[in-house]
Each structure stands twice: as structure tokens, then as C-alpha cells.
Design a protein around this motif. Structure first.
Motif, PDB file in Angstrom:
ATOM      1  N   MET A   1      42.632  41.348  45.820  1.00 11.65           N
ATOM      2  CA  MET A   1      42.183  42.441  44.996  1.00 11.65           C
ATOM      3  C   MET A   1      43.089  42.512  43.778  1.00 11.65           C
ATOM      4  N   THR A   2      42.493  42.664  42.609  1.00 13.41           N
ATOM      5  CA  THR A   2      43.282  42.709  41.396  1.00 13.41           C
ATOM      6  C   THR A   2      43.923  44.071  41.237  1.00 13.41           C
ATOM      7  N   THR A   3      45.068  44.090  40.567  1.00  8.71           N
ATOM      8  CA  THR A   3      45.780  45.352  40.378  1.00  8.71           C
ATOM      9  C   THR A   3      45.243  46.122  39.177  1.00  8.71           C
ATOM     10  N   ALA A   4      44.818  45.430  38.135  1.00 10.01           N
ATOM     11  CA  ALA A   4      44.280  46.092  36.960  1.00 10.01           C
ATOM     12  C   ALA A   4      42.851  45.602  36.738  1.00 10.01           C
ATOM     13  N   PRO A   5      41.846  46.454  36.938  1.00  8.71           N
ATOM     14  CA  PRO A   5      40.476  46.016  36.757  1.00  8.71           C
ATOM     15  C   PRO A   5      40.195  45.682  35.299  1.00  8.71           C
ATOM     16  N   SER A   6      39.425  44.637  35.111  1.00  5.21           N
ATOM     17  CA  SER A   6      39.071  44.201  33.765  1.00  5.21           C
ATOM     18  C   SER A   6      37.965  45.097  33.220  1.00  5.21           C
ATOM     19  N   THR A   7      38.042  45.431  31.940  1.00  2.91           N
ATOM     20  CA  THR A   7      37.019  46.281  31.332  1.00  2.91           C
ATOM     21  C   THR A   7      35.963  45.462  30.605  1.00  2.91           C
ATOM     22  N   ASP A  11      34.401  36.672  27.864  1.00  7.43           N
ATOM     23  CA  ASP A  11      33.751  35.878  26.823  1.00  7.43           C
ATOM     24  C   ASP A  11      34.238  36.350  25.459  1.00  7.43           C
ATOM     25  N   SER A  12      33.710  35.803  24.432  1.00  7.73           N
ATOM     26  CA  SER A  12      34.224  36.085  23.094  1.00  7.73           C
ATOM     27  C   SER A  12      33.645  37.355  22.481  1.00  7.73           C
ATOM     28  N   ARG A  13      32.614  37.943  23.122  1.00  9.15           N
ATOM     29  CA  ARG A  13      32.020  39.150  22.538  1.00  9.15           C
ATOM     30  C   ARG A  13      32.882  40.370  22.845  1.00  9.15           C
ATOM     31  N   PRO A  14      33.312  41.109  21.845  1.00  5.26           N
ATOM     32  CA  PRO A  14      34.161  42.275  22.091  1.00  5.26           C
ATOM     33  C   PRO A  14      33.392  43.449  22.717  1.00  5.26           C
ATOM     34  N   ASP A  15      32.046  43.460  22.590  1.00  2.00           N
ATOM     35  CA  ASP A  15      31.279  44.596  23.108  1.00  2.00           C
ATOM     36  C   ASP A  15      30.780  44.368  24.537  1.00  2.00           C
ATOM     37  N   ALA A  16      31.141  43.248  25.161  1.00  2.00           N
ATOM     38  CA  ALA A  16      30.701  42.958  26.533  1.00  2.00           C
ATOM     39  C   ALA A  16      31.520  43.796  27.509  1.00  2.00           C
ATOM     40  N   ARG A  17      30.847  44.610  28.301  1.00  2.00           N
ATOM     41  CA  ARG A  17      31.493  45.494  29.273  1.00  2.00           C
ATOM     42  C   ARG A  17      30.895  45.244  30.657  1.00  2.00           C
ATOM     43  N   VAL A  18      31.721  45.496  31.661  1.00  2.00           N
ATOM     44  CA  VAL A  18      31.271  45.380  33.042  1.00  2.00           C
ATOM     45  C   VAL A  18      30.719  46.737  33.454  1.00  2.00           C
ATOM     46  N   SER A  19      29.545  46.741  34.045  1.00  2.00           N
ATOM     47  CA  SER A  19      28.969  48.013  34.478  1.00  2.00           C
ATOM     48  C   SER A  19      29.709  48.512  35.721  1.00  2.00           C
ATOM     49  N   SER A  20      29.596  49.792  35.968  1.00  2.00           N
ATOM     50  CA  SER A  20      30.287  50.366  37.121  1.00  2.00           C
ATOM     51  C   SER A  20      29.727  49.811  38.425  1.00  2.00           C
ATOM     52  N   GLU A  21      28.429  49.485  38.464  1.00  5.85           N
ATOM     53  CA  GLU A  21      27.844  48.910  39.676  1.00  5.85           C
ATOM     54  C   GLU A  21      28.443  47.545  39.979  1.00  5.85           C
ATOM     55  N   VAL A  22      28.620  46.738  38.948  1.00  3.89           N
ATOM     56  CA  VAL A  22      29.190  45.403  39.136  1.00  3.89           C
ATOM     57  C   VAL A  22      30.648  45.522  39.581  1.00  3.89           C
ATOM     58  N   ARG A  23      31.384  46.426  38.979  1.00  4.54           N
ATOM     59  CA  ARG A  23      32.776  46.628  39.354  1.00  4.54           C
ATOM     60  C   ARG A  23      32.883  47.101  40.805  1.00  4.54           C
ATOM     61  N   LEU A  24      32.031  48.039  41.207  1.00  9.00           N
ATOM     62  CA  LEU A  24      32.037  48.518  42.588  1.00  9.00           C
ATOM     63  C   LEU A  24      31.656  47.408  43.566  1.00  9.00           C
ATOM     64  N   ALA A  25      30.697  46.576  43.168  1.00  8.23           N
ATOM     65  CA  ALA A  25      30.297  45.465  44.038  1.00  8.23           C
ATOM     66  C   ALA A  25      31.449  44.475  44.203  1.00  8.23           C
ATOM     67  N   GLU A  26      32.175  44.192  43.128  1.00  7.85           N
ATOM     68  CA  GLU A  26      33.325  43.294  43.217  1.00  7.85           C
ATOM     69  C   GLU A  26      34.412  43.889  44.100  1.00  7.85           C
ATOM     70  N   GLU A  27      34.689  45.173  43.950  1.00  7.33           N
ATOM     71  CA  GLU A  27      35.694  45.822  44.787  1.00  7.33           C
ATOM     72  C   GLU A  27      35.276  45.823  46.252  1.00  7.33           C
ATOM     73  N   LEU A  31      37.325  44.085  49.281  1.00  7.46           N
ATOM     74  CA  LEU A  31      37.735  44.817  50.475  1.00  7.46           C
ATOM     75  C   LEU A  31      37.158  44.198  51.741  1.00  7.46           C
ATOM     76  N   THR A  32      35.900  43.745  51.662  1.00  3.64           N
ATOM     77  CA  THR A  32      35.288  43.086  52.819  1.00  3.64           C
ATOM     78  C   THR A  32      36.041  41.814  53.166  1.00  3.64           C
ATOM     79  N   ASP A  33      36.419  41.055  52.159  1.00  3.77           N
ATOM     80  CA  ASP A  33      37.183  39.835  52.391  1.00  3.77           C
ATOM     81  C   ASP A  33      38.533  40.149  53.031  1.00  3.77           C
ATOM     82  N   ARG A  34      39.171  41.202  52.562  1.00  7.60           N
ATOM     83  CA  ARG A  34      40.466  41.603  53.135  1.00  7.60           C
ATOM     84  C   ARG A  34      40.306  42.046  54.589  1.00  7.60           C
ATOM     85  N   ILE A  35      39.262  42.804  54.888  1.00  8.60           N
ATOM     86  CA  ILE A  35      39.018  43.245  56.259  1.00  8.60           C
ATOM     87  C   ILE A  35      38.779  42.061  57.173  1.00  8.60           C
TER      88      ILE A  35
END
Length: 94
Positions: A1-7, A11-27, A31-35
Motif C-alpha cells: 500500500m502506498t503512503t501518499a496516494p497519487s492525485t 502521463d503528460s497531461r496535467p489535467d488527468a485525475r484519478v476518480s475517487s472510485e478508482v482510488r477506492l478500488a485500488e485501496e 488491502l485484500t492483497d495484504r489480508i
């Protein structure tokens, strides 16, 4: 698990953002992998500590031999006052 989530996406586009759903799915995946890893570790530790019936009998025989020795019995007599005080202290103080 990363300590600082990426915003943003890497890629090279400055306006590319990760949606909250994608971030929650990654987390959730992290966590499932850790369990799963911790469950496997618990399984390994439990299987490592199990003795065969023969080994159990040998260990119990050694323990009985040790407890019947003169040194063991003398040590029990010497530490009796301390053990009694501990029991009384636990009962009085809760």
C-alpha cells in the motif's frame, strides 16, 4: 500500500485525475492483497508449531522429568512467597 496516494495519472497531461472510485478500488485491492498475505503467514506459523504425536509425547515426558527434579521442586519452594503475594495482589486490586 502506498503512503501518499497519487492525485494524477502518470502521463503528460496535467489535467488527468484519478476518480475517487478508482482510488477506492485500488485501496481495496491493496488491502485484500495484504489480508491474503497475512492469512498465509498465519497458516504457515500454525502449521510450523504443530508437533506430531510422537514429538508431543517426548516433550511431555521431558517436562514431567524436569518438574520431578530436585532443582525444580526447590525453585518452587523458594518462589512460593512471591507467587502467593502476586495472587493476593491480583485478587485485591482486581
Amino acid at each position: 500500500m502506498t503512503t501518499a496516494p497519487s492525485t494524477g495519472w502518470p502521463d503528460s497531461r496535467p489535467d488527468a485525475r484519478v476518480s475517487s472510485e478508482v482510488r477506492l478500488a485500488e485501496e481495496r485491492l491493496a488491502l485484500t492483497d495484504r489480508i491474503i498475505g497475512l492469512e498465509e503467514q498465519v497458516h504457515e506459523l500454525q502449521s510450523a508449531s504443530r508437533l506430531s504425536p510422537t514429538e508431543t509425547m517426548v516433550v511431555e515426558a521431558k517436562l514431567a522429568g524436569m518438574q520431578s527434579s530436585l532443582t525444580w521442586r526447590a525453585g518452587r519452594v523458594v518462589t512460593l512467597p512471591v507467587r502467593v503475594i502476586r495472587v493476593i495482589k491480583r485478587r485485591v486490586l482486581g
